[in-house]
Each structure stands twice: as C-alpha cells, then as structure tokens.
Design a protein around this motif. Structure first.
Motif, PDB file in Angstrom:
ATOM      1  N   THR A 158      16.051  10.651  -0.737  1.00  0.00           N
ATOM      2  CA  THR A 158      15.882   9.956   0.538  1.00  0.00           C
ATOM      3  C   THR A 158      15.109   8.656   0.372  1.00  0.00           C
ATOM      4  O   THR A 158      14.037   8.641  -0.231  1.00  0.00           O
ATOM      5  CB  THR A 158      15.155  10.858   1.550  1.00  0.00           C
ATOM      6  OG1 THR A 158      15.900  12.068   1.713  1.00  0.00           O
ATOM      7  CG2 THR A 158      15.004  10.166   2.894  1.00  0.00           C
ATOM      8  N   PHE A 159      15.684   7.588   0.917  1.00  0.00           N
ATOM      9  CA  PHE A 159      14.978   6.327   1.104  1.00  0.00           C
ATOM     10  C   PHE A 159      14.583   6.259   2.575  1.00  0.00           C
ATOM     11  O   PHE A 159      15.450   6.340   3.455  1.00  0.00           O
ATOM     12  CB  PHE A 159      15.880   5.112   0.829  1.00  0.00           C
ATOM     13  CG  PHE A 159      16.091   4.772  -0.613  1.00  0.00           C
ATOM     14  CD1 PHE A 159      15.082   4.160  -1.356  1.00  0.00           C
ATOM     15  CD2 PHE A 159      17.309   5.010  -1.223  1.00  0.00           C
ATOM     16  CE1 PHE A 159      15.293   3.811  -2.679  1.00  0.00           C
ATOM     17  CE2 PHE A 159      17.531   4.655  -2.542  1.00  0.00           C
ATOM     18  CZ  PHE A 159      16.524   4.060  -3.274  1.00  0.00           C
ATOM     19  N   THR A 160      13.296   6.122   2.870  1.00  0.00           N
ATOM     20  CA  THR A 160      12.858   5.846   4.234  1.00  0.00           C
ATOM     21  C   THR A 160      12.751   4.333   4.344  1.00  0.00           C
ATOM     22  O   THR A 160      12.052   3.689   3.564  1.00  0.00           O
ATOM     23  CB  THR A 160      11.509   6.509   4.528  1.00  0.00           C
ATOM     24  OG1 THR A 160      11.652   7.927   4.355  1.00  0.00           O
ATOM     25  CG2 THR A 160      11.055   6.212   5.952  1.00  0.00           C
ATOM     26  N   VAL A 161      13.478   3.766   5.309  1.00  0.00           N
ATOM     27  CA  VAL A 161      13.534   2.319   5.489  1.00  0.00           C
ATOM     28  C   VAL A 161      12.628   1.946   6.654  1.00  0.00           C
ATOM     29  O   VAL A 161      12.729   2.520   7.744  1.00  0.00           O
ATOM     30  CB  VAL A 161      14.983   1.854   5.765  1.00  0.00           C
ATOM     31  CG1 VAL A 161      15.055   0.345   5.935  1.00  0.00           C
ATOM     32  CG2 VAL A 161      15.920   2.332   4.651  1.00  0.00           C
ATOM     33  N   ASN A 162      11.714   0.996   6.409  1.00  0.00           N
ATOM     34  CA  ASN A 162      10.767   0.538   7.426  1.00  0.00           C
ATOM     35  C   ASN A 162      10.885  -0.971   7.601  1.00  0.00           C
ATOM     36  O   ASN A 162      11.187  -1.686   6.649  1.00  0.00           O
ATOM     37  CB  ASN A 162       9.335   0.865   7.004  1.00  0.00           C
ATOM     38  CG  ASN A 162       9.107   2.350   6.870  1.00  0.00           C
ATOM     39  OD1 ASN A 162       9.152   3.077   7.833  1.00  0.00           O
ATOM     40  ND2 ASN A 162       8.893   2.800   5.647  1.00  0.00           N
ATOM     41  N   VAL A 163      10.610  -1.431   8.815  1.00  0.00           N
ATOM     42  CA  VAL A 163      10.581  -2.864   9.104  1.00  0.00           C
ATOM     43  C   VAL A 163       9.212  -3.193   9.671  1.00  0.00           C
ATOM     44  O   VAL A 163       8.723  -2.528  10.581  1.00  0.00           O
ATOM     45  CB  VAL A 163      11.681  -3.274  10.110  1.00  0.00           C
ATOM     46  CG1 VAL A 163      11.642  -4.772  10.356  1.00  0.00           C
ATOM     47  CG2 VAL A 163      13.060  -2.840   9.622  1.00  0.00           C
ATOM     48  N   SER A 164       8.591  -4.230   9.112  1.00  0.00           N
ATOM     49  CA  SER A 164       7.287  -4.684   9.600  1.00  0.00           C
ATOM     50  C   SER A 164       7.451  -6.014  10.315  1.00  0.00           C
ATOM     51  O   SER A 164       7.975  -6.974   9.746  1.00  0.00           O
ATOM     52  CB  SER A 164       6.315  -4.855   8.432  1.00  0.00           C
ATOM     53  OG  SER A 164       5.129  -5.486   8.889  1.00  0.00           O
ATOM     54  N   ASP A 165       6.984  -6.067  11.561  1.00  0.00           N
ATOM     55  CA  ASP A 165       7.027  -7.305  12.345  1.00  0.00           C
ATOM     56  C   ASP A 165       5.807  -8.179  12.090  1.00  0.00           C
ATOM     57  O   ASP A 165       5.617  -9.186  12.766  1.00  0.00           O
ATOM     58  CB  ASP A 165       7.103  -6.982  13.844  1.00  0.00           C
ATOM     59  CG  ASP A 165       8.456  -6.388  14.222  1.00  0.00           C
ATOM     60  OD1 ASP A 165       9.455  -6.720  13.565  1.00  0.00           O
ATOM     61  OD2 ASP A 165       8.501  -5.592  15.173  1.00  0.00           O
ATOM     62  N   ALA A 166       4.980  -7.814  11.112  1.00  0.00           N
ATOM     63  CA  ALA A 166       3.763  -8.594  10.833  1.00  0.00           C
ATOM     64  C   ALA A 166       4.086  -9.945  10.202  1.00  0.00           C
ATOM     65  O   ALA A 166       3.225 -10.818  10.143  1.00  0.00           O
ATOM     66  CB  ALA A 166       2.830  -7.803   9.927  1.00  0.00           C
ATOM     67  N   THR A 167       5.303 -10.101   9.708  1.00  0.00           N
ATOM     68  CA  THR A 167       5.718 -11.375   9.112  1.00  0.00           C
ATOM     69  C   THR A 167       6.900 -11.939   9.891  1.00  0.00           C
ATOM     70  O   THR A 167       7.555 -11.228  10.646  1.00  0.00           O
ATOM     71  CB  THR A 167       6.137 -11.173   7.642  1.00  0.00           C
ATOM     72  OG1 THR A 167       7.222 -10.239   7.598  1.00  0.00           O
ATOM     73  CG2 THR A 167       4.983 -10.660   6.800  1.00  0.00           C
ATOM     74  N   THR A 197       9.767  -7.968   7.591  1.00  0.00           N
ATOM     75  CA  THR A 197       9.966  -7.518   6.219  1.00  0.00           C
ATOM     76  C   THR A 197      10.502  -6.093   6.201  1.00  0.00           C
ATOM     77  O   THR A 197       9.958  -5.219   6.879  1.00  0.00           O
ATOM     78  CB  THR A 197       8.629  -7.560   5.456  1.00  0.00           C
ATOM     79  OG1 THR A 197       8.087  -8.875   5.552  1.00  0.00           O
ATOM     80  CG2 THR A 197       8.818  -7.197   3.999  1.00  0.00           C
ATOM     81  N   VAL A 198      11.546  -5.884   5.417  1.00  0.00           N
ATOM     82  CA  VAL A 198      12.122  -4.556   5.242  1.00  0.00           C
ATOM     83  C   VAL A 198      11.604  -3.989   3.922  1.00  0.00           C
ATOM     84  O   VAL A 198      11.583  -4.682   2.905  1.00  0.00           O
ATOM     85  CB  VAL A 198      13.661  -4.617   5.222  1.00  0.00           C
ATOM     86  CG1 VAL A 198      14.253  -3.229   5.029  1.00  0.00           C
ATOM     87  CG2 VAL A 198      14.206  -5.257   6.493  1.00  0.00           C
ATOM     88  N   THR A 199      11.179  -2.733   3.949  1.00  0.00           N
ATOM     89  CA  THR A 199      10.746  -2.039   2.739  1.00  0.00           C
ATOM     90  C   THR A 199      11.350  -0.641   2.722  1.00  0.00           C
ATOM     91  O   THR A 199      11.810  -0.145   3.760  1.00  0.00           O
ATOM     92  CB  THR A 199       9.214  -1.925   2.654  1.00  0.00           C
ATOM     93  OG1 THR A 199       8.744  -1.219   3.811  1.00  0.00           O
ATOM     94  CG2 THR A 199       8.550  -3.290   2.574  1.00  0.00           C
ATOM     95  N   THR A 200      11.314  -0.021   1.543  1.00  0.00           N
ATOM     96  CA  THR A 200      11.743   1.372   1.435  1.00  0.00           C
ATOM     97  C   THR A 200      10.665   2.177   0.725  1.00  0.00           C
ATOM     98  O   THR A 200       9.933   1.659  -0.101  1.00  0.00           O
ATOM     99  CB  THR A 200      13.057   1.528   0.640  1.00  0.00           C
ATOM    100  OG1 THR A 200      12.880   1.009  -0.668  1.00  0.00           O
ATOM    101  CG2 THR A 200      14.214   0.848   1.332  1.00  0.00           C
ATOM    102  N   VAL A 201      10.597   3.436   1.086  1.00  0.00           N
ATOM    103  CA  VAL A 201       9.739   4.390   0.396  1.00  0.00           C
ATOM    104  C   VAL A 201      10.651   5.525  -0.030  1.00  0.00           C
ATOM    105  O   VAL A 201      11.277   6.158   0.827  1.00  0.00           O
ATOM    106  CB  VAL A 201       8.616   4.909   1.318  1.00  0.00           C
ATOM    107  CG1 VAL A 201       7.793   5.962   0.610  1.00  0.00           C
ATOM    108  CG2 VAL A 201       7.746   3.752   1.801  1.00  0.00           C
ATOM    109  N   PRO A 202      10.795   5.728  -1.327  1.00  0.00           N
ATOM    110  CA  PRO A 202      10.265   4.953  -2.438  1.00  0.00           C
ATOM    111  C   PRO A 202      11.044   3.649  -2.613  1.00  0.00           C
ATOM    112  O   PRO A 202      12.085   3.449  -1.984  1.00  0.00           O
ATOM    113  CB  PRO A 202      10.463   5.874  -3.641  1.00  0.00           C
ATOM    114  CG  PRO A 202      11.687   6.670  -3.289  1.00  0.00           C
ATOM    115  CD  PRO A 202      11.618   6.868  -1.796  1.00  0.00           C
ATOM    116  N   ALA A 203      10.572   2.797  -3.509  1.00  0.00           N
ATOM    117  CA  ALA A 203      11.260   1.532  -3.816  1.00  0.00           C
ATOM    118  C   ALA A 203      12.416   1.768  -4.778  1.00  0.00           C
ATOM    119  O   ALA A 203      13.354   0.977  -4.835  1.00  0.00           O
ATOM    120  CB  ALA A 203      10.280   0.529  -4.417  1.00  0.00           C
ATOM    121  N   GLU A 204      12.342   2.868  -5.523  1.00  0.00           N
ATOM    122  CA  GLU A 204      13.373   3.196  -6.511  1.00  0.00           C
ATOM    123  C   GLU A 204      13.504   4.705  -6.608  1.00  0.00           C
ATOM    124  O   GLU A 204      12.508   5.422  -6.504  1.00  0.00           O
ATOM    125  CB  GLU A 204      12.983   2.639  -7.877  1.00  0.00           C
ATOM    126  CG  GLU A 204      13.939   2.955  -8.983  1.00  0.00           C
ATOM    127  CD  GLU A 204      13.547   2.339 -10.319  1.00  0.00           C
ATOM    128  OE1 GLU A 204      14.219   2.651 -11.306  1.00  0.00           O
ATOM    129  OE2 GLU A 204      12.577   1.565 -10.376  1.00  0.00           O
TER     130      GLU A 204
END
Length: 116
Positions: free
Chosen positions: A11-20, A24-31
C-alpha cells in the motif's frame, strides 16, 4: 492452490500538503519492494478535496508488462497487479487532481521488483 487472498498487498498512502504552492504530493512509503508474482499494489489518497486523475492515475516512465491490470475502485483508491517477472526499479508518476480547481499534481514514487 494459491488464491488471490494468499498474495501480499503493498500500500502507498498518498497525501497532499497545501503548505506549499503548488501543493506537494507525497507517498508513505516513498518506495516499495515486491518479491512475489501477482502482488497487489494499492494507492489510497488520504487528503480530502483531491482525487486521482480519472484517465491516467498511474503512468510508468517506460513501457512495462509487469503491470497488466490497473483499476480505480473510487476517486481516491486505485489498485494494480504486479507480475514481478524480472528484477527492476520501476519509475512511475501518480497523478492527483485538486477537486476545487481541476489543477493536476504529480508525484514519482518507486517500485522495486525482486522476484523470488
């Protein structure tokens, strides 16, 4: 006999941060590292107000036959099957849309296939 439930789910959990600006889109984990054939890879978009791009939520940088099936369960959940047929580091892009503006955002996590 092996059934689909016997296969691992990655599982990749995809998050979006409105701080920028842009967000910015990130995933946990990155790989993730997949070591078994026909593993299931799940993408869960956890940030309200965003959806996966409906036509091409996941796009690989180079053609590959290891991912024959990709399906959207909902606007915030996508699955794909990984054949994991050969050792490789696979680069791809996740496309996310901001629901209020239609702005497309992207992120490039990594899948490493290491067949048994």
């Amino acid at each position: 006999m092996t059934t689909p439930s016997d296969k691992p789910v990655f599982t990749f959990t995809v998050n979006v941060s409105d701080a920028t600006d842009p967000p910015t889109v990130t995933t946990v984990p990155a790989e993730i590292t997949v070591g078994t054939s026909n593993g299931l890879i799940e993408f869960d978009l956890a940030t309200p107000g965003y959806s996966f791009e409906p036509v091409a939520p996941i796009v690989f940088s180079e053609p590959t036959t290891d991912f024959p099936d990709l399906w959207a369960v909902s606007a915030t959940q996508v699955f794909m099957r990984d054949r994991c047929s050969k050792a490789a580091t696979l680069n791809f892009t996740i496309h996310v849309v901001e629901d209020s503006s239609g702005r497309c955002l992207s992120h490039d996590p990594i899948i490493t296939n290491q067949p048994d």
